[in-house]
Design a protein around this motif. Structure first.
Motif, short mmCIF file in Angstrom:
data_model
loop_
_atom_site.label_atom_id
_atom_site.label_comp_id
_atom_site.label_asym_id
_atom_site.label_seq_id
_atom_site.Cartn_x
_atom_site.Cartn_y
_atom_site.Cartn_z
N ALA A 171 -42.46 -31.92 14.95
CA ALA A 171 -41.27 -32.09 14.11
C ALA A 171 -41.24 -31.02 13.01
CB ALA A 171 -41.25 -33.47 13.48
N PRO A 172 -40.07 -30.44 12.76
CA PRO A 172 -39.99 -29.46 11.68
C PRO A 172 -40.17 -30.14 10.32
CG PRO A 172 -37.83 -29.84 12.66
CD PRO A 172 -38.82 -30.61 13.46
N ASP A 173 -40.54 -29.37 9.34
CA ASP A 173 -40.75 -29.86 7.99
C ASP A 173 -39.46 -30.50 7.46
OD1 ASP A 173 -40.56 -28.90 4.83
OD2 ASP A 173 -42.52 -29.68 5.43
N GLU A 174 -39.58 -31.69 6.84
CA GLU A 174 -38.40 -32.40 6.33
C GLU A 174 -37.65 -31.58 5.29
OE1 GLU A 174 -39.30 -36.33 4.93
OE2 GLU A 174 -39.75 -37.07 6.94
N LYS A 175 -38.38 -30.91 4.41
CA LYS A 175 -37.73 -30.12 3.36
C LYS A 175 -36.91 -28.98 3.97
CE LYS A 175 -38.42 -27.57 -0.95
NZ LYS A 175 -37.07 -27.17 -0.92
N VAL A 176 -37.45 -28.34 4.98
CA VAL A 176 -36.74 -27.25 5.67
C VAL A 176 -35.45 -27.80 6.28
CG1 VAL A 176 -36.83 -25.65 7.63
CG2 VAL A 176 -38.80 -25.88 6.09
N MET A 177 -35.55 -28.93 6.95
CA MET A 177 -34.36 -29.53 7.58
C MET A 177 -33.36 -29.99 6.53
SD MET A 177 -34.61 -29.17 10.80
CE MET A 177 -33.38 -30.29 11.46
N ASP A 178 -33.85 -30.59 5.45
CA ASP A 178 -32.94 -31.05 4.38
C ASP A 178 -32.20 -29.87 3.75
OD1 ASP A 178 -33.72 -33.65 4.84
OD2 ASP A 178 -34.96 -33.82 3.04
N ASP A 179 -32.91 -28.78 3.48
CA ASP A 179 -32.28 -27.59 2.92
C ASP A 179 -31.24 -27.02 3.89
OD1 ASP A 179 -33.82 -27.80 0.64
OD2 ASP A 179 -35.22 -26.22 1.22
N LEU A 180 -31.54 -27.06 5.17
CA LEU A 180 -30.64 -26.53 6.18
C LEU A 180 -29.33 -27.31 6.24
CD1 LEU A 180 -30.16 -24.62 8.62
CD2 LEU A 180 -31.22 -26.40 10.04
N VAL A 181 -29.40 -28.63 6.23
CA VAL A 181 -28.19 -29.44 6.45
C VAL A 181 -27.49 -29.87 5.17
CG1 VAL A 181 -29.15 -30.24 8.64
CG2 VAL A 181 -29.35 -31.69 6.61
N ASN A 182 -28.12 -29.64 4.01
CA ASN A 182 -27.54 -30.07 2.75
C ASN A 182 -26.13 -29.50 2.56
OD1 ASN A 182 -27.42 -31.27 0.17
ND2 ASN A 182 -28.08 -29.36 -0.78
N GLY A 183 -25.18 -30.36 2.25
CA GLY A 183 -23.81 -29.94 1.99
C GLY A 183 -22.92 -29.84 3.20
#
Length: 157
Positions: A101-113
């Motif tokens: 699984a990719p890092d949660e922070k990386v995914m959150d930054d990617l999809v934010n907004g």
């Protein structure tokens, strides 16, 4: 609540047709969510692939800001050419996916907004690891959508 849409690659290549049909059949939530946002932004994971690049092209043509991912953002910079003659914009980012699984922070930054995530990433080898790859990364996208209040996730196969 997250609207989750599962579709085949063939349907995704005709995104405008898919959204028109969804609206006619009462399943127009995807279309309403994507068209109601003041600054329309969508994420396309696997945006430099065959299906993903068609999704990027359709979204940019409709005026979306698209955050597209690729294993190598520099090599996928050709996606920015899809902006020509449109009001949409493309931001290409590197995202290396694996069976982990990719890092949660990386995914959150990617999809934010964003208002929507289109998961179009694929795996070249057709063996059991393909299933692990798809499930692990699709779930990571859905979980990031939930954490970041993204209303719609479209998973292609």
């Amino acid at each position: 609540n997250v609207c989750l849409v599962l579709t085949t690659a063939a349907l995704m290549l005709s995104l405008p047709l898919l959204t028109r049909k969804a609206a006619r059949t009462g399943g127009g939530r995807v279309r309403r969510l994507l068209s109601s946002a003041p600054q329309k932004m969508a994420v396309v994971i696997g945006g430099s692939g065959f299906v993903g690049s068609h999704v990027v092209k359709n979204l940019v043509g409709k005026g979306y800001f698209v955050r597209a991912t690729s294993r190598d953002a520099q090599r996928a910079s050709w996606l920015k050419n899809l902006e020509d003659g449109t009001t949409g914009k493309v931001d290409v980012r590197s995202l290396e996916l694996s069976t982990e699984a990719p890092d949660e922070k990386v995914m959150d930054d990617l999809v934010n907004g964003s208002q929507a995530i289109f998961f179009c990433a694929g795996f070249e080898k057709q063996d059991p690891s393909t299933i692990d790859f798809m499930v692990t990364n699709a779930l990571a996208a859905v979980r990031a959508a939930k954490r970041q209040n993204v209303q719609c996730v479209v998973l292609t196969s």
